[in-house]
Design a protein around this motif. Structure first.
Motif, short mmCIF file in Angstrom:
data_model
loop_
_atom_site.label_atom_id
_atom_site.label_comp_id
_atom_site.label_asym_id
_atom_site.label_seq_id
_atom_site.Cartn_x
_atom_site.Cartn_y
_atom_site.Cartn_z
N THR A 7 0.64 -0.87 0.30
CA THR A 7 -0.20 0.24 -0.38
C THR A 7 0.77 1.20 -0.13
N VAL A 8 0.70 2.04 -1.41
CA VAL A 8 1.50 3.20 -1.44
C VAL A 8 0.77 4.74 -1.19
N THR A 9 1.25 5.60 -0.31
CA THR A 9 0.71 6.68 -0.39
C THR A 9 0.91 7.76 -0.12
N ALA A 10 0.37 8.61 -0.21
CA ALA A 10 0.98 10.31 -0.20
C ALA A 10 -0.50 10.93 0.15
N GLY A 11 0.13 12.07 0.81
CA GLY A 11 -0.71 12.88 1.64
C GLY A 11 -2.39 12.41 1.67
N GLY A 12 -2.04 11.05 2.23
CA GLY A 12 -3.02 10.19 2.39
C GLY A 12 -3.96 9.59 1.28
N GLU A 13 -3.65 9.80 0.11
CA GLU A 13 -4.28 8.84 -0.64
C GLU A 13 -3.28 7.99 -1.25
N LYS A 14 -4.21 6.95 -1.90
CA LYS A 14 -3.57 5.57 -2.28
C LYS A 14 -2.86 6.34 -3.73
N VAL A 15 -1.36 6.13 -4.24
CA VAL A 15 -0.99 6.51 -5.45
C VAL A 15 -0.32 5.64 -6.55
N LEU A 16 -0.03 4.24 -5.98
CA LEU A 16 -0.40 3.01 -6.51
C LEU A 16 -1.31 1.56 -6.14
N SER A 17 -1.44 1.76 -7.13
CA SER A 17 -2.78 0.12 -6.97
C SER A 17 -1.85 -0.79 -7.50
N LEU A 18 -2.45 -1.91 -6.62
CA LEU A 18 -2.41 -3.47 -6.96
C LEU A 18 -1.08 -3.51 -7.23
N ALA A 19 -0.63 -3.18 -6.34
CA ALA A 19 1.20 -3.19 -5.91
C ALA A 19 1.50 -4.52 -5.65
N ARG A 20 2.82 -4.97 -6.49
CA ARG A 20 3.11 -6.62 -5.88
C ARG A 20 3.44 -7.03 -5.69
N ALA A 21 4.89 -7.77 -5.41
CA ALA A 21 5.94 -7.52 -4.88
C ALA A 21 6.23 -9.42 -5.04
N ILE A 22 7.36 -10.28 -5.96
CA ILE A 22 7.50 -11.54 -5.57
C ILE A 22 9.16 -11.44 -4.61
N VAL A 23 9.52 -11.80 -4.22
CA VAL A 23 10.44 -11.88 -3.52
C VAL A 23 11.03 -14.20 -3.42
N ARG A 24 12.14 -14.03 -3.72
CA ARG A 24 12.47 -15.47 -3.00
C ARG A 24 13.63 -14.81 -2.62
#
Length: 140
Positions: A121-138
């Motif tokens: 969940t990525v926000t700026a000024g209380g608003e979500k700025v990136l949607s469906l943000a997902r990372a895969i890590v190994r």
């Protein structure tokens, strides 16, 4: 310290990270990326195209969230896949404070191939700025 697979489970939360973003950061990013679009540094141009002010490069915002994930793993090479949708721009005022981008994350799934899906969940000024943000890590 490098994070290990045994250290995570579904629901494990990443430490919240807040990144300051100033106009100077945008100028440096423009130089590094070659993206000199004036909406990222010139208020007159930004407002003339309907923006509220200068906005951060979307890829810069995405990179900050990726950094939060790679810092959490302790190994930048552990981040093997990363996707976002750009939702709202990060408006960067012309003052000493600039804007703040806050990144929160949680392990959403342990994958059969040994990967770990991290939902962000990525926000700026209380608003979500990136949607469906997902990372895969190994992880080791």
């Amino acid at each position: 310290m490098t994070l290990r697979l045994a250290d995570v489970q579904v629901g494990t939360e990443l430490p919240e990270r807040t990144f300051p973003v100033t106009r100077a950061d945008l100028v440096r990013y423009a130089g590094a990326s070659g993206d000199f679009n004036p909406i990222h540094w010139n208020q007159r141009v930004a407002t003339s195209v309907g923006l509220p002010d200068v906005i951060a490069h979307g890829m810069f915002t995405m990179a900050l969230a990726g950094r939060a994930v790679s810092d959490w793993t302790g190994d930048p090479g552990a981040l093997v896949e990363y996707n976002v949708r750009f939702g709202r721009p990060v408006v960067v005022p012309d003052d000493d404070a600039g804007a703040e981008v806050t990144v929160r994350g949680k392990v959403g799934a342990l994958l059969e191939d040994g990967g770990v899906r991290v939902d962000l969940t990525v926000t700026a000024g209380g608003e979500k700025v990136l949607s469906l943000a997902r990372a895969i890590v190994r992880l080791a």
